[in-house]
Motif scaffolding. Structure first.
Motif, PDB file in Angstrom:
ATOM      1  N   GLU A 236      -3.356   8.258  -6.975  1.00 38.99           N
ATOM      2  CA  GLU A 236      -2.123   9.013  -7.229  1.00 38.99           C
ATOM      3  C   GLU A 236      -0.959   8.043  -7.287  1.00 38.99           C
ATOM      4  O   GLU A 236      -0.613   7.408  -6.303  1.00 38.99           O
ATOM      5  CB  GLU A 236      -1.909  10.051  -6.131  1.00 38.99           C
ATOM      6  N   LEU A 237      -0.395   7.900  -8.489  1.00 40.34           N
ATOM      7  CA  LEU A 237       0.743   7.024  -8.723  1.00 40.34           C
ATOM      8  C   LEU A 237       1.976   7.889  -8.932  1.00 40.34           C
ATOM      9  O   LEU A 237       1.860   9.111  -9.090  1.00 40.34           O
ATOM     10  CB  LEU A 237       0.468   6.157  -9.953  1.00 40.34           C
ATOM     11  N   PRO A 238       3.155   7.301  -8.944  1.00 44.42           N
ATOM     12  CA  PRO A 238       4.362   8.120  -9.113  1.00 44.42           C
ATOM     13  C   PRO A 238       4.375   8.969 -10.385  1.00 44.42           C
ATOM     14  O   PRO A 238       4.876  10.080 -10.392  1.00 44.42           O
ATOM     15  CB  PRO A 238       5.502   7.094  -9.145  1.00 44.42           C
ATOM     16  N   SER A 239       3.766   8.457 -11.475  1.00 44.92           N
ATOM     17  CA  SER A 239       3.848   9.196 -12.738  1.00 44.92           C
ATOM     18  C   SER A 239       2.529   9.815 -13.192  1.00 44.92           C
ATOM     19  O   SER A 239       2.517  10.531 -14.191  1.00 44.92           O
ATOM     20  CB  SER A 239       4.371   8.269 -13.836  1.00 44.92           C
TER      21      SER A 239
END
Length: 121
Positions: free
Chosen positions: A73-76
């Motif tokens: 899970e990355l910011p975008s």
């Protein structure tokens, strides 16, 4: 001088046969991006974008356990990835979607707030 033989179309028979069998067995599943490469001639890559429910449908159809799925899970983006074998081909199933704003019970359908592949700690 490069002495490695040039791959042939026939070298991709295993993943292409898997595509044919997937189409025959699961024509009702959501469409996916399909990638076959001479770099990994035994691998078939299936990618789904912006639709985690479609990823889940494919995961279930391929008989992959939820806890086998890796999640980044990355910011975008949320990226799901899992490897399995189908018809002799190594299948890499990937799903990409924007992150979901979470509130209690929002992510999963079971009220835990978790995605199906996440484990409560």
């Amino acid at each position: 001088m490069n002495t490695t033989p040039t791959p042939t179309f026939g070298d991709l028979a295993v993943p292409l046969t898997a595509v044919r069998l997937l189409l025959a067995d699961f024509p009702h599943l959501p469409a996916v991006d399909i990638r076959v490469s001479t770099i990994y001639p035994q691998r078939l890559e299936l990618a789904l974008h912006d639709n985690l429910a479609a990823f889940e449908a494919w995961r279930e159809a391929l008989g992959i356990a939820p806890d086998a799925v890796a999640c980044a899970e990355l910011p975008s983006v949320v990226q799901l990835e899992v490897l399995t074998v189908f018809a002799g081909a190594t299948v890499r199933l990937c799903g990409y979607a924007p992150p979901v704003q979470r509130s209690s019970g929002a992510a999963g359908t079971d009220g835990t707030g978790l995605y199906p592949w996440e484990v409560a700690v």
